[in-house]
Write a protein that holds these residues in place. Structure first.
Motif, PDB file in Angstrom:
ATOM      1  N   ARG A  30       0.823  -1.199   0.000  1.00  8.25           N
ATOM      2  CA  ARG A  30       0.000   0.000   0.000  1.00  8.25           C
ATOM      3  C   ARG A  30       0.862   1.256   0.000  1.00  8.25           C
ATOM      4  O   ARG A  30       1.920   1.317   0.590  1.00  8.25           O
ATOM      5  CB  ARG A  30      -0.921   0.018   1.216  1.00  8.25           C
ATOM      6  N   GLY A  32       0.966   5.655   0.534  1.00 11.36           N
ATOM      7  CA  GLY A  32       0.404   6.634   1.457  1.00 11.36           C
ATOM      8  C   GLY A  32      -0.877   7.230   0.923  1.00 11.36           C
ATOM      9  O   GLY A  32      -1.115   7.268  -0.279  1.00 11.36           O
ATOM     10  N   SER A  33      -1.719   7.708   1.811  1.00  7.85           N
ATOM     11  CA  SER A  33      -3.003   8.264   1.409  1.00  7.85           C
ATOM     12  C   SER A  33      -2.982   9.770   1.522  1.00  7.85           C
ATOM     13  O   SER A  33      -2.085  10.378   2.078  1.00  7.85           O
ATOM     14  CB  SER A  33      -4.119   7.708   2.299  1.00  7.85           C
ATOM     15  N   HIS A  71      -1.806  11.385  -6.394  1.00 10.47           N
ATOM     16  CA  HIS A  71      -2.295  10.214  -5.669  1.00 10.47           C
ATOM     17  C   HIS A  71      -3.155   9.310  -6.557  1.00 10.47           C
ATOM     18  O   HIS A  71      -3.998   8.558  -6.071  1.00 10.47           O
ATOM     19  CB  HIS A  71      -3.061  10.664  -4.429  1.00 10.47           C
ATOM     20  N   ASP A 131     -10.359  -0.701  -2.997  1.00 11.32           N
ATOM     21  CA  ASP A 131      -9.136  -0.672  -2.199  1.00 11.32           C
ATOM     22  C   ASP A 131      -8.370   0.627  -2.410  1.00 11.32           C
ATOM     23  O   ASP A 131      -7.859   1.235  -1.461  1.00 11.32           O
ATOM     24  CB  ASP A 131      -8.268  -1.876  -2.579  1.00 11.32           C
ATOM     25  N   SER A 134     -10.254   3.437  -0.702  1.00 11.96           N
ATOM     26  CA  SER A 134     -10.217   3.348   0.762  1.00 11.96           C
ATOM     27  C   SER A 134      -8.957   3.983   1.331  1.00 11.96           C
ATOM     28  O   SER A 134      -8.915   4.362   2.499  1.00 11.96           O
ATOM     29  CB  SER A 134     -10.300   1.881   1.193  1.00 11.96           C
ATOM     30  N   ARG A 135      -7.917   4.102   0.494  1.00 10.56           N
ATOM     31  CA  ARG A 135      -6.659   4.720   0.927  1.00 10.56           C
ATOM     32  C   ARG A 135      -6.563   6.178   0.499  1.00 10.56           C
ATOM     33  O   ARG A 135      -5.499   6.777   0.582  1.00 10.56           O
ATOM     34  CB  ARG A 135      -5.480   3.913   0.373  1.00 10.56           C
ATOM     35  N   ASN A 137      -6.913   7.467  -2.522  1.00 13.58           N
ATOM     36  CA  ASN A 137      -6.285   7.679  -3.817  1.00 13.58           C
ATOM     37  C   ASN A 137      -7.325   7.698  -4.936  1.00 13.58           C
ATOM     38  O   ASN A 137      -8.467   7.279  -4.749  1.00 13.58           O
ATOM     39  CB  ASN A 137      -5.240   6.586  -4.074  1.00 13.58           C
TER      40      ASN A 137
END
Length: 347
Positions: A30, A32-33, A71, A131, A134-135, A137
């Motif tokens: 993963r 970074g968000s 992002h 997914d 959720s981060r 991005n």
């Protein structure tokens, strides 16, 4: 950049898929968000969708956009690029050209002898989008397999219905809030470029890659990765000139080689070029079919970029044409795309 309508219909006939179990590779770590840009007033996930025929620069645009929207993360929707292997033959974007942008569903399926059904792609890509979002991005969907794109995006998907058949209708009800960017190139220019690109792929090691992939026990089996353009065409060549009989059989023949082998090679080469152009026509037909059904596409005409790019390839003055085609691409495709995406995310 323009909006157009057309009555051009898909050249595809209905296709039936065998849903088979597939083995996916583990997801990458993963990243970074940041502050999310993924909800609109209807509470739908925002999704950037880059479409176009093969060879029109979709992957380049996706990476270019990612430099403006740091992002962003890219989801592949090209059915052959889902599979692990044949990176040159399937035109996977090379790692250096990804510029550090994370790509998903690109070479993640190891079961190369099984088709990926649209319903399977809908599930895998849907989970990937969730997914990414959720981060915090921004997901970018990029690829030329419009059957997969339709299966993923529609609110209700029926795998038994071929929406690209003339008797079917296209649903406008989508499960994501989509910003559609369509990269298009005039056919006379695109068809010429696609043939040049095939030659460049062979110069880059495509034949050597196919020689290693060739399996006489599976030649003629049109399933999974073996459907990739280049595999069946060169299977016929390798049946006559098996790569294990002579190292020369697995490399591009020169003009002084055996005339029969050169002729077999040229036949396979021409079939690849013809089939690549047929694929591009089918893809354009499906895009127009979706647009006729009410999908709101913004079209970007990249014809001038490709004219300049081919001029560069034919010119001995390398520096100036190189700068020219990149400037045209930035001005006519990237910059207006950035403006549209910014407006879309601010809505």
């Amino acid at each position: 950049m323009e909006h157009i309508l057309s009555s051009f219909h898909s050249l595809d006939s209905p296709v039936f898929y065998r849903p088979l179990p597939l083995h996916r590779r583990p997801r990458w770590p993963r990243m970074g968000s940041s502050t999310p840009h993924h909800r609109n007033n209807q509470n739908k996930t925002k999704l950037i969708v880059i479409m176009g025929a093969t060879g029109t620069g979709k992957s380049r645009l996706s990476v270019d956009l990612s430099t403006h929207f740091p992002h962003s993360q890219i989801i592949n929707s090209d059915k052959m690029q889902l599979f692990n292997g044949l990176d040159i033959t399937t035109n996977k974007i090379p790692l250096p050209e990804r510029k550090g942008v994370q790509h998903f569903l690109l070479g993640e399926f190891d079961s190369i002898d099984a088709d990926v059904a649209p319903s399977q792609f809908r599930s895998a890509a849907g989970s990937t989008i969730a997914d990414i979002v959720s981060r915090g991005n921004l997901p970018l969907l990029v690829g030329g397999s419009n059957t997969f794109i339709h299966a993923l995006l529609v609110e209700t998907f029926d795998p038994q219905v071929d929406v690209f058949a003339e008797s079917s209708s296209v649903s406008r009800a989508l499960r994501y809030d989509c910003c559609f960017l369509w990269v298009d190139v005039a056919w006379s220019v695109l068809s010429e470029y696609l043939c040049i690109r095939v030659d460049e792929m062979l110069d880059s090691g495509m034949l050597e890659e196919l020689a290693q992939f060739y399996d006489p026990t599976k030649a003629g089996a049109m399933v999974g990765l073996r459907k990739a353009i280049g595999v069946p065409e060169f299977d016929a060549y390798f049946r006559k000139y098996p790569p294990w009989e002579s190292p020369e059989n697995g490399v591009v023949p020169n003009k002084d080689c055996d005339p029969s082998r050169r002729e077999a090679y040229e036949e396979a080469l021409q079939e690849i070029k013809d089939n690549t152009c047929r694929l591009a026509k089918r893809q354009i037909g499906k895009i127009l079919r979706l647009r006729e059904g009410g999908w709101d596409f913004t079209r970007f005409d990249a014809t001038a970029t490709f004219q300049a790019l081919m001029k560069k390839k034919q010119s001995s003055a390398v520096a100036a044409p190189e700068l020219e085609w990149r400037e045209i691409w930035e001005r006519e495709v990237v910059e207006p795309s950035v403006k549209i995406v910014k407006r879309f995310l601010e809505e």
